[in-house]
Write a protein that holds these residues in place. Structure first.
Motif, short mmCIF file in Angstrom:
data_model
loop_
_atom_site.label_atom_id
_atom_site.label_comp_id
_atom_site.label_asym_id
_atom_site.label_seq_id
_atom_site.Cartn_x
_atom_site.Cartn_y
_atom_site.Cartn_z
N ASP A 19 77.86 5.39 -41.95
CA ASP A 19 78.56 6.22 -40.95
C ASP A 19 77.84 7.55 -40.78
O ASP A 19 77.68 8.03 -39.66
CB ASP A 19 80.01 6.45 -41.36
CG ASP A 19 80.86 5.18 -41.29
OD1 ASP A 19 80.48 4.25 -40.53
OD2 ASP A 19 81.88 5.11 -41.99
N ALA A 20 77.40 8.13 -41.89
CA ALA A 20 76.66 9.40 -41.82
C ALA A 20 75.31 9.18 -41.14
O ALA A 20 74.85 10.04 -40.37
CB ALA A 20 76.48 9.98 -43.21
N MET A 21 74.67 8.05 -41.40
CA MET A 21 73.38 7.76 -40.78
C MET A 21 73.53 7.63 -39.26
O MET A 21 72.73 8.18 -38.50
CB MET A 21 72.77 6.48 -41.35
CG MET A 21 71.44 6.11 -40.72
SD MET A 21 70.75 4.56 -41.32
CE MET A 21 71.87 3.37 -40.59
N ILE A 22 74.57 6.93 -38.83
CA ILE A 22 74.81 6.74 -37.40
C ILE A 22 75.12 8.09 -36.75
O ILE A 22 74.59 8.41 -35.68
CB ILE A 22 75.95 5.73 -37.16
CG1 ILE A 22 75.55 4.33 -37.69
CG2 ILE A 22 76.36 5.68 -35.69
CD1 ILE A 22 74.32 3.72 -37.05
N ALA A 23 75.95 8.90 -37.39
CA ALA A 23 76.28 10.22 -36.86
C ALA A 23 75.03 11.10 -36.77
O ALA A 23 74.83 11.82 -35.78
CB ALA A 23 77.35 10.88 -37.72
N TYR A 24 74.19 11.02 -37.80
CA TYR A 24 72.94 11.79 -37.83
C TYR A 24 72.05 11.39 -36.66
O TYR A 24 71.55 12.25 -35.92
CB TYR A 24 72.23 11.53 -39.17
CG TYR A 24 70.80 12.00 -39.24
CD1 TYR A 24 70.50 13.34 -39.43
CD2 TYR A 24 69.75 11.09 -39.13
CE1 TYR A 24 69.18 13.78 -39.50
CE2 TYR A 24 68.43 11.53 -39.20
CZ TYR A 24 68.15 12.86 -39.38
OH TYR A 24 66.86 13.28 -39.45
N ALA A 25 71.84 10.10 -36.46
CA ALA A 25 70.97 9.63 -35.38
C ALA A 25 71.57 9.96 -34.01
O ALA A 25 70.85 10.34 -33.09
CB ALA A 25 70.72 8.13 -35.50
N ALA A 26 72.89 9.83 -33.88
CA ALA A 26 73.54 10.13 -32.60
C ALA A 26 73.34 11.60 -32.23
O ALA A 26 73.02 11.93 -31.08
CB ALA A 26 75.02 9.79 -32.67
N LYS A 27 73.51 12.46 -33.21
CA LYS A 27 73.33 13.90 -32.96
C LYS A 27 71.86 14.21 -32.66
O LYS A 27 71.55 14.97 -31.74
CB LYS A 27 73.80 14.70 -34.17
CG LYS A 27 73.73 16.19 -33.97
CD LYS A 27 74.26 16.93 -35.16
CE LYS A 27 74.13 18.43 -34.94
NZ LYS A 27 74.57 19.19 -36.09
N GLN A 28 70.98 13.61 -33.44
CA GLN A 28 69.55 13.86 -33.30
C GLN A 28 69.04 13.43 -31.92
O GLN A 28 68.21 14.10 -31.31
CB GLN A 28 68.79 13.14 -34.41
CG GLN A 28 67.32 13.44 -34.47
CD GLN A 28 66.65 12.69 -35.62
OE1 GLN A 28 67.05 11.59 -35.97
NE2 GLN A 28 65.62 13.30 -36.18
N LEU A 29 69.53 12.29 -31.43
CA LEU A 29 69.02 11.71 -30.18
C LEU A 29 69.94 11.93 -28.99
O LEU A 29 69.65 11.45 -27.89
CB LEU A 29 68.74 10.22 -30.39
CG LEU A 29 67.72 9.91 -31.48
CD1 LEU A 29 67.69 8.43 -31.79
CD2 LEU A 29 66.34 10.40 -31.07
N ASN A 30 71.07 12.58 -29.22
CA ASN A 30 72.04 12.87 -28.17
C ASN A 30 72.58 11.59 -27.52
O ASN A 30 72.63 11.47 -26.29
CB ASN A 30 71.42 13.81 -27.13
CG ASN A 30 72.49 14.50 -26.30
OD1 ASN A 30 73.61 14.71 -26.76
ND2 ASN A 30 72.14 14.86 -25.07
N PHE A 31 72.97 10.65 -28.36
CA PHE A 31 73.61 9.40 -27.92
C PHE A 31 75.00 9.34 -28.53
O PHE A 31 75.29 10.01 -29.51
CB PHE A 31 72.84 8.16 -28.43
CG PHE A 31 71.52 7.92 -27.77
CD1 PHE A 31 71.34 8.06 -26.40
CD2 PHE A 31 70.44 7.51 -28.51
CE1 PHE A 31 70.12 7.82 -25.80
CE2 PHE A 31 69.20 7.25 -27.93
CZ PHE A 31 69.05 7.41 -26.57
N SER A 32 75.82 8.46 -27.98
CA SER A 32 77.13 8.23 -28.60
C SER A 32 76.94 7.41 -29.88
O SER A 32 75.94 6.69 -30.02
CB SER A 32 78.05 7.46 -27.64
OG SER A 32 77.63 6.11 -27.52
#
Length: 181
Positions: free
Chosen positions: A55-68
């Motif tokens: 969950d933290a990995m997905i949140a990290y990537a979403a924030k980093q790449l500006n995706f949902s």
């Protein structure tokens, strides 16, 4: 006669209290942890089989790449599907060890229809399998509305997070399964 019983019970209780309090208790000063200590903690967590916080990995990537987060979860699933198709079961097992809920992401991977020509590619050996995987990724990311140029950024984000979480072998396997990109 009750006096010796009480005396015995209180002696046992005192001995137990003494044994408990004589053990030294040490606190860890988290501010004083050095980089090597952090690495040791990661290694210990990995050896103990502590799974990656996806969950933290997905949140990290979403924030980093500006995706949902939903788009990132589905993207990770698509990348896992392709990695699974292009890796040996032993190499994909390294990813499963780091990401025990990998099946959850595989289930979120976009379903795309394949043509009969694409189906023939997967039977045409290693090069055909890679071409089939590339066709799948193109269709899956089109369905998700993610530019193909973002695929390497997603791969890098996931593999970096997995590596920094103490699962370098799993990160290397993920990159190996997607090396044709």
């Amino acid at each position: 006669m009750k006096l010796p019983t009480i005396y015995f019970a209180s002696s046992v209780a005192l001995a137990a209290i003494f044994a408990i309090t004589s053990n030294s208790v040490q606190a860890i000063d988290l501010k004083s942890l050095s980089k090597s200590s952090t690495e040791q903690l990661k290694m210990a967590a990995t050896e103990a089989g502590v799974p990656l916080d996806t969950d933290a990995m997905i949140a990290y990537a979403a924030k980093q790449l500006n995706f949902s987060e939903s788009t990132v979860s589905s993207s990770f699933g698509a990348l896992l599907k392709v990695a699974q198709d292009n890796l040996s079961s032993e190499n994909f097992a390294l990813i499963n060890k780091a990401v025990p809920d990998a099946q959850k992401f595989l289930d979120k991977a976009p379903k795309v229809s394949t043509s009969s020509i694409t189906s023939l590619l997967s039977d045409a050996g290693s090069a055909g399998k890679k071409a089939d995987s590339l066709n799948y990724l193109n269709a899956a990311f089109d369905k998700l509305g993610v530019s193909r140029q973002k695929i390497p950024e997603l791969v890098n984000s996931f593999s970096t997070y997995i590596d920094k979480s103490g699962y370098g072998d799993a990160a290397a396997s993920l990159k190996k399964g997607l090396s044709f990109l």
